[in-house]
Design an enzyme around this catalytic site. Structure first.
Site, PDB file in Angstrom:
ATOM      1  N   HIS A 244       0.824  -1.206   0.000  1.00 54.31           N
ATOM      2  CA  HIS A 244       0.000   0.000   0.000  1.00 54.31           C
ATOM      3  C   HIS A 244       0.861   1.259   0.000  1.00 54.31           C
ATOM      4  O   HIS A 244       0.456   2.292  -0.548  1.00 54.31           O
ATOM      5  CB  HIS A 244      -0.940   0.005   1.199  1.00 54.31           C
TER       6      HIS A 244
ATOM      7  N   HIS B 169      -3.518  -6.718 -10.638  1.00 55.12           N
ATOM      8  CA  HIS B 169      -2.254  -6.086 -10.255  1.00 55.12           C
ATOM      9  C   HIS B 169      -1.156  -6.364 -11.283  1.00 55.12           C
ATOM     10  O   HIS B 169      -0.391  -5.459 -11.635  1.00 55.12           O
ATOM     11  CB  HIS B 169      -1.819  -6.575  -8.876  1.00 55.12           C
TER      12      HIS B 169
END
Length: 415
Positions: A259, A384
């Site tokens: 993150h 991703h």
């Protein structure tokens, strides 16, 4: 870089070709993307639908998003796959009675869909906005309608104008808001809101996304550039949240290294110069805390608040976000340290994560880079990994919707 490596991979045609081939390989992963209940199936290690998993809204939206973008890049078959999967967001996974979207097809078909375990989350709704933005850009006949509906739901149910953030979780009939507040849903909401504006939504959504970003910069700066993940209803950080559940898929204890990279990239993509120093500090912290060099290099999943590793499993999405962030900063600054990071991390991806035998990428490896499933099982989606190839391949704008709708293929000549 040495003199014989002075050409950046980011501008190297042969590297572009490798990225194009890898993105094509990823788009074609899966014997079938369709779940019998509607939406996208959870794919196993070989790309077959795993019948033990229901159709999940976030997986359905992610797969719709990337396949619609693949169609914009001219990949045959991508649009048909996107349309079929997106249909789950129009039907099964959409709550026609209470509004918004269920978390899964199990919730949608339960005898009592308002049971205590059934919820509606900002996380899932962010991905619905993202998918609808890509659908709109790709010209889906109901893309604009679903985008408008999803943004209305976000505004009415999740957006907290007092704090400039989104709340996290409601029950199904919107009668009870959970007191938990979290960063993860807000991070993906920022990504989705920029895509929505790039697909024609009102610019107020960009302003709201920037408010979220400004808050995150402040929390990170006050916490040595490690981003708090969990909060009280008044947005006070809960740094010890889930200290007894460190491998939680969506709410793990401590700082989540991936993150850090994802936020660093998103802050740059806003185009706000004032965010860049914070973005660089967040990137540096994630790289310093998370990277484990050695004979089997990789990133840990989480650390504590002093930077010590907590969950040492290597998740593919963490490496993907590190690669994407390095590409973004290399283009922004021209600093060779980002180019070096980019090359090293793609080397690790190619050697350990890219599954040349069964397709896609291994989603989790252990600290020795052997296959593992402590946090994740199977290969549920390509979101991703393929975004890492596209962000590496194309100069990034505010969103991939903006990037890929304005990309002009190079003229390769011919007759």
């Amino acid at each position: 870089m040495s003199s014989n490596e002075s050409v950046s991979w980011l501008t190297l045609p042969s590297h572009h070709l490798w990225l194009d081939n890898e993105s094509s390989r990823l788009l074609n992963f899966g014997s079938s993307l369709d779940h019998p209940a509607g939406g996208a199936a959870w794919l196993d290690d070989r790309g077959y639908p795993d019948p033990s998993h229901s159709a999940l809204t976030y997986v359905t939206a992610r797969m719709s998003h990337v396949q619609f973008l693949g169609s914009l890049l001219g990949h045959p078959g991508a649009r048909r796959r996107a349309d079929r999967v997106f249909d789950g967001l129009l039907t099964t996974l959409r709550d026609a009675r209470h509004g918004g979207w269920f978390e899964s097809s199990d919730d949608a078909t339960a005898s009592d869909p308002t049971g205590p375990d059934a919820v509606k989350s900002a996380y899932a709704h962010a991905f619905v906005v993202l998918a609808a933005s890509a659908a709109t850009a790709a010209g889906h006949p109901r893309g604009r309608e679903i985008l408008t509906e999803a943004l209305t739901t976000v505004e009415e149910r999740f957006w907290d104008d007092e704090h400039g953030m989104c709340s996290d979780t409601w029950n199904v009939d919107w009668s009870e808001l959970d007191p938990y507040r979290g960063i993860n849903g807000n991070m993906h909401m920022v990504e989705a809101l920029f895509a929505a504006v790039d697909a024609g939504a009102a610019t107020i959504w960009r302003e709201r996304a920037l408010r979220i970003c400004a808050n995150v910069c402040g929390w990170a700066e006050n916490n040595q550039w490690r981003i708090p993940e969990h909060f009280t209803p008044d947005w006070i950080p809960l740094l010890e949240y889930n200290s007894d559940d460190t491998t939680n898929q969506f709410k793990p204890y401590g700082a989540t290294v991936g993150h850090g990279f994802e936020w660093a990239r998103l802050l740059v993509q806003t185009g706000v110069d004032d965010f860049v120093p914070a973005a660089q500090s967040i990137y540096d912290r994630a790289a310093l805390d998370g990277w484990q060099p050695g004979p089997t290099p990789g990133f840990v999943y989480t650390t504590d608040w002093s930077g010590r590793p907590v969950v040492t499993s290597r998740l593919h999405w963490v490496l993907c976000e590190a690669i994407a962030a390095a590409a973004t900063f290399a283009r922004l600054t021209g600093d060779t340290r980002y180019e070096n990071d980019y090359r090293i991390w793609w080397d690790v991806a190619a050697e350990y994560f890219v599954d040349h035998e069964n397709g896609s990428w291994h989603h989790e490896l252990d600290e020795h880079n052997a296959s593992a499933s402590t946090v994740w099982s199977g290969k549920p989606d390509i979101y991703h990994a393929i975004q890492a190839t596209w962000i590496s391949r194309y100069a990034q704008r505010s969103s991939l919707v903006a990037t890929l709708t304005t990309t002009t293929p190079p003229d390769r000549g011919g007759r």
